[in-house]
Design an enzyme around this catalytic site. Structure first.
Site, PDB file in Angstrom:
ATOM      1  CG  HIS A   1      -2.022  -0.848   0.840  1.00 19.43           C
ATOM      2  ND1 HIS A   1      -3.361  -0.765   0.645  1.00 19.43           N
ATOM      3  CD2 HIS A   1      -2.060  -2.385   1.371  1.00 19.43           C
ATOM      4  CE1 HIS A   1      -4.087  -1.796   0.602  1.00 19.43           C
ATOM      5  NE2 HIS A   1      -3.322  -3.014   1.063  1.00 19.43           N
ATOM      6  CG  ASP A  11       0.035   9.661   0.044  1.00 18.87           C
ATOM      7  OD1 ASP A  11       0.120   8.379   0.407  1.00 18.87           O
ATOM      8  OD2 ASP A  11      -0.454  10.207   0.573  1.00 18.87           O
TER       9      ASP A  11
HETATM   10  O1  F6P Z   1      -0.563   3.926   4.209  1.00 18.71           O
HETATM   11  C1  F6P Z   1      -0.113   2.836   4.672  1.00 18.71           C
HETATM   12  C2  F6P Z   1      -0.971   2.524   6.276  1.00 18.71           C
HETATM   13  O2  F6P Z   1      -0.383   1.259   6.654  1.00 18.71           O
HETATM   14  C3  F6P Z   1      -2.460   2.592   6.018  1.00 18.71           C
HETATM   15  O3  F6P Z   1      -2.798   1.254   5.742  1.00 18.71           O
HETATM   16  C4  F6P Z   1      -2.898   2.970   7.249  1.00 18.71           C
HETATM   17  O4  F6P Z   1      -4.042   3.693   7.300  1.00 18.71           O
HETATM   18  C5  F6P Z   1      -1.721   4.084   7.866  1.00 18.71           C
HETATM   19  O5  F6P Z   1      -0.405   3.635   7.002  1.00 18.71           O
HETATM   20  C6  F6P Z   1      -1.407   4.255   9.103  1.00 18.71           C
HETATM   21  O6  F6P Z   1      -1.027   2.915   9.794  1.00 18.71           O
HETATM   22  P1  F6P Z   1      -0.655   2.628  11.337  1.00 18.71           P
HETATM   23  O7  F6P Z   1      -1.570   3.558  12.133  1.00 18.71           O
HETATM   24  O8  F6P Z   1      -1.136   1.101  11.244  1.00 18.71           O
HETATM   25  O9  F6P Z   1       0.694   2.789  11.402  1.00 18.71           O
END
Ligand code: F6P
Length: 511
Positions: free
Chosen positions: A167, A366
């Site tokens: 992602h 991003d």
């Molecule tokens: O963009 C990657 C990601 O893992 C998203 O899936 C998630 O919303 C964001 O970063 C924040 O992730 P976390 O709070 O689990 O570190």
């Protein structure tokens, strides 16, 4: 379809422990929405971390949570200790991979203790998953916290179909090769049969890293690695278009018709370019003073990863800058920046989307950025004006936005002016195209496309390109004779297959 198992670091349900009370909160948006219909199938399962450190909990309480998650939410928890959270999640995932993959090599830490724990937790995920795996299961693993898991599963269950989706961006091989454990990470990912990224740039970066580091070449986005065929492709993630375009907000935001509103919405993160954005807004006020008193910036920053040092420091920098600008530019009736450090509900965010004249999305890097798509979808009046960074994955799909370089504050200042002065006709033309695309390539399309591709993978009958690789030449000639359609690919030496001194190759596709 065979049993589907989803795996991600966080479960789509967050478990909160408050003294003796345990509450379950379902996630909304993004991944949870996209996978909803597949996850709701009777025997589907989602394996992941429920979001709290489990050390101080009683075994009986953990067992209770496990059965509630399984019975009520089709989820199975992987419990992490405080040390796991510090070393695997905050450490290797967010102090090594996150900064490096977003091109912040100066913030990247190479710590062997964190790496060892990352390996241990990936193995722990595998052990939790193992009892649920059947030989025809389809497993979809998500994101950078679990890059070793595909290989762990494939080594023990070669017939299971494994998908992996990243992602976040996959960096250029020049950046990726800085990673001390680069080979292990690539081999881990290559345990998957289908590997997905948001954009073709990330696909190309991944393939060139595999070629340079593991010396494995690809052929039309297919790799032959360890006698297995692996497919790599771009699957740009979408949003729940239907929801964002039809949602009626509880409390619409009314702003003074004489004043324009620029909106900015992010998680607190140094990759989002929040400081650069605030400076660009100041540059806009300086360059175009006629807008002083007439345009305000609503800056929404959602708290995130605050236990990490850079994040807290960033928060202070943002707050100092906001107060300096507000202190110097405000007047009796107007304040340039309205700053919020809190999370808003989806309903509240949509109210802001509907009221904003401009959305300023200027991350330094991003993976995708779904906020940009949500804003456009929510504006069914077709009057959205999106200023979007060229370094966000979303820019490859939303080229009708005003595209900027997030480091160029003068370009952003000019983009704000152009956006404010853009005619209604032009806005509508740009919005129409973006709406069609966002509506079609929505989050359900994304999930369905990936899962169908994964499910279609046939281990025994994968395409073998050179004709010598086909075992039965007589059968091939027979099929060729009987076929209705024939395609000949005449190859200039080295184009379709590698150079050979005294040999001619024929590539056939028989229908
Ligand atoms: O963009 C990657 C990601 O893992 C998203 O899936 C998630 O919303 C964001 O970063 C924040 O992730 P976390 O709070 O689990 O570190």
């Amino acid at each position: 379809m065979s049993r589907m198992i989803f795996v991600s670091n966080r479960l789509p349900v967050t478990v909160k422990i408050n003294k003796k009370e345990v509450t379950y909160e379902k996630s909304i948006g993004g991944l949870a929405t996209g996978l909803k219909s597949f996850h709701e199938q009777a025997d589907a399962l989602w394996v992941g971390w429920p979001g709290f450190a489990s050390d101080r909990m009683k075994r009986s309480q953990l067992d209770q949570i496990e059965s509630s998650l399984l019975d009520d939410y089709h989820c199975f928890p992987v419990y992490l200790s405080e040390k796991d959270v510090t070393l695997y999640y905050e450490g290797f995932s967010n102090r090594t991979i996150w900064p490096l993959f977003h091109y912040f090599s100066n913030l990247t830490e190479y710590d062997n203790t964190n790496w060892q724990r990352y390996k241990k937790v990936n193995l722990e995920f595998y052990h939790k998953l193992e009892p649920f795996i059947e030989e025809d299961s389809v497993i979809w693993i998500h994101d950078y916290q679990l890059m070793l898991l595909p290989e762990l599963i494939k080594n023990n269950h070669p017939t299971v179909k494994i998908g992996f989706f990243l992602h976040i961006p996959f960096p250029s091989s020049e950046i990726f090769r800085l990673l001390v454990w680069k080979e292990e990470i690539l081999k881990g990912i290559l345990g998957a049969d289908l590997i997905g990224f948001h954009t073709y740039d990330y696909v190309r970066h991944f393939l060139s890293s595999v070629r340079r580091i593991l010396n494995v070449n690809h052929n039309f986005y297919k790799l032959l690695y360890n006698h297995r065929h692996i497919e790599i492709d771009a699957f740009p993630m979408g949003i729940d278009y239907q929801y964002f375009s039809t949602h009626q907000v509880d409390n619409p935001i009314i702003i003074n018709p004489q004043e324009k509103m620029i909106l900015s919405v992010d998680r607190l993160d140094y990759t989002k370019g929040i400081i650069e954005r605030i400076k660009a807004f100041k540059a806009f006020l300086d360059k175009y003073p006629k807008y002083i008193g007439k345009v305000r910036l609503n800056l929404i920053v959602a708290p995130s990863r605050q236990s990490l040092p850079f994040y807290d420091q960033l928060r202070s920098e943002i707050e100092i800058l906001v107060s300096q600008i507000n202190g110097s530019y405000n007047n009796r009736d107007w304040m340039p920046i309205w700053y919020y450090f809190k999370s808003f509900s989806q309903d509240e965010l949509i109210a802001y989307y509907k009221a904003a004249d401009i959305l300023l999305v200027t991350p330094l890097r991003d993976g995708m950025n779904l906020i940009a798509k949500e804003y456009v979808a929510a504006r069914t009046d077709y009057l959205a004006t999106l200023i979007l960074s060229e370094t966000a994955g979303a820019a490859s799909e939303l080229s009708e936005a005003i595209i900027i370089n997030p480091n160029d504050e003068i370009q952003i200042a000019n983009a704000i002016k152009n956006a404010l002065e853009m005619s209604k006709k032009e806005k509508m033309q740009r919005n129409k195209i973006m709406h069609e695309r966002i509506q079609r390539y929505n989050v359900n399309f994304w999930a369905k496309e990936f899962i169908q591709r994964l499910d279609k993978i046939q281990f025994e009958t994968q395409i073998k390109l050179p004709v010598e690789a086909l075992v039965n030449k007589d059968e091939l000639i027979k099929q060729f004779d009987a076929s209705q359609k024939r395609i000949f690919f005449l190859d200039y030496d080295g184009t379709l297959s590698e150079f050979k001194k005294h040999q001619c190759k024929l590539h056939l596709i028989v229908h």
